[in-house]
Design a protein around this motif. Structure first.
Motif, PDB file in Angstrom:
ATOM      1  N   MET A  11      40.279  37.572  28.372  1.00 44.19           N
ATOM      2  CA  MET A  11      40.469  37.578  29.466  1.00 44.19           C
ATOM      3  C   MET A  11      40.374  36.229  30.063  1.00 44.19           C
ATOM      4  O   MET A  11      39.970  35.293  30.058  1.00 44.19           O
ATOM      5  CB  MET A  11      39.472  38.539  30.105  1.00 44.19           C
ATOM      6  CG  MET A  11      38.987  39.974  29.757  1.00 44.19           C
ATOM      7  SD  MET A  11      38.301  40.620  30.886  1.00 44.19           S
ATOM      8  CE  MET A  11      36.781  39.186  30.194  1.00 44.19           C
ATOM      9  N   SER A  12      41.344  35.720  31.189  1.00 44.70           N
ATOM     10  CA  SER A  12      41.739  34.654  31.774  1.00 44.70           C
ATOM     11  C   SER A  12      41.469  34.423  33.151  1.00 44.70           C
ATOM     12  O   SER A  12      41.716  33.599  33.108  1.00 44.70           O
ATOM     13  CB  SER A  12      43.219  34.508  30.557  1.00 44.70           C
ATOM     14  OG  SER A  12      44.365  34.613  31.408  1.00 44.70           O
ATOM     15  N   CYS A  13      42.047  35.510  33.476  1.00 44.29           N
ATOM     16  CA  CYS A  13      42.604  34.970  35.124  1.00 44.29           C
ATOM     17  C   CYS A  13      41.893  36.344  36.345  1.00 44.29           C
ATOM     18  O   CYS A  13      41.392  37.827  35.351  1.00 44.29           O
ATOM     19  CB  CYS A  13      43.862  34.632  35.287  1.00 44.29           C
ATOM     20  SG  CYS A  13      45.077  36.159  34.990  1.00 44.29           S
ATOM     21  N   GLY A  14      42.180  36.300  37.890  1.00 40.05           N
ATOM     22  CA  GLY A  14      42.105  37.286  38.394  1.00 40.05           C
ATOM     23  C   GLY A  14      42.573  38.636  37.808  1.00 40.05           C
ATOM     24  O   GLY A  14      41.635  39.664  38.257  1.00 40.05           O
ATOM     25  N   HIS A  15      43.478  38.667  37.561  1.00 40.26           N
ATOM     26  CA  HIS A  15      44.486  40.018  37.126  1.00 40.26           C
ATOM     27  C   HIS A  15      43.745  40.328  35.914  1.00 40.26           C
ATOM     28  O   HIS A  15      43.392  42.069  35.911  1.00 40.26           O
ATOM     29  CB  HIS A  15      46.105  39.093  36.641  1.00 40.26           C
ATOM     30  CG  HIS A  15      47.161  40.644  35.966  1.00 40.26           C
ATOM     31  ND1 HIS A  15      46.858  40.741  35.079  1.00 40.26           N
ATOM     32  CD2 HIS A  15      47.296  41.717  37.242  1.00 40.26           C
ATOM     33  CE1 HIS A  15      47.260  42.023  34.428  1.00 40.26           C
ATOM     34  NE2 HIS A  15      48.645  41.958  35.918  1.00 40.26           N
ATOM     35  N   CYS A  16      43.188  39.700  34.851  1.00 36.45           N
ATOM     36  CA  CYS A  16      42.280  40.470  33.502  1.00 36.45           C
ATOM     37  C   CYS A  16      41.674  41.215  33.997  1.00 36.45           C
ATOM     38  O   CYS A  16      41.062  41.916  34.051  1.00 36.45           O
ATOM     39  CB  CYS A  16      41.947  39.590  32.632  1.00 36.45           C
ATOM     40  SG  CYS A  16      43.635  38.055  32.001  1.00 36.45           S
ATOM     41  N   VAL A  17      40.602  40.056  35.372  1.00 38.87           N
ATOM     42  CA  VAL A  17      39.393  41.423  35.987  1.00 38.87           C
ATOM     43  C   VAL A  17      40.044  41.966  36.725  1.00 38.87           C
ATOM     44  O   VAL A  17      39.219  42.914  35.818  1.00 38.87           O
ATOM     45  CB  VAL A  17      38.413  40.336  36.657  1.00 38.87           C
ATOM     46  CG1 VAL A  17      37.611  40.536  37.895  1.00 38.87           C
ATOM     47  CG2 VAL A  17      38.423  38.520  36.079  1.00 38.87           C
TER      48      VAL A  17
END
Ligand SMILES: [Cu+2]
Length: 66
Positions: A11-17
């Protein structure tokens, strides 16, 4: 209600979250992602969903539960 904290890689960014939290919501699980800590805290009803199903939902989004 049970709680578990899973270590999740990828997970690397807000989209992943959003992807992870949405996928968990779809199976009735309240999930909270700690992006920096690479952790996902989940609150779930043990009679309704298994931890295996929770891990599968996260992995289906393309992340690795380690
Ligand atoms: Cu991302």
């Amino acid at each position: 209600m049970a709680n578990a904290v899973l270590n999740v890689e990828g997970m690397s960014c807000g989209h992943c979250v959003n992807s992870v939290e949405k996928a968990l919501g779809e199976i009735g699980v309240s999930g909270k992602v700690d992006l920096a800590g690479k952790k996902v805290s989940v609150d779930y009803e043990e009679s309704k969903v298994t931890i295996e199903a929770i891990k599968a939902a996260i992995e289906d989004q393309g992340y690795d539960v380690v």
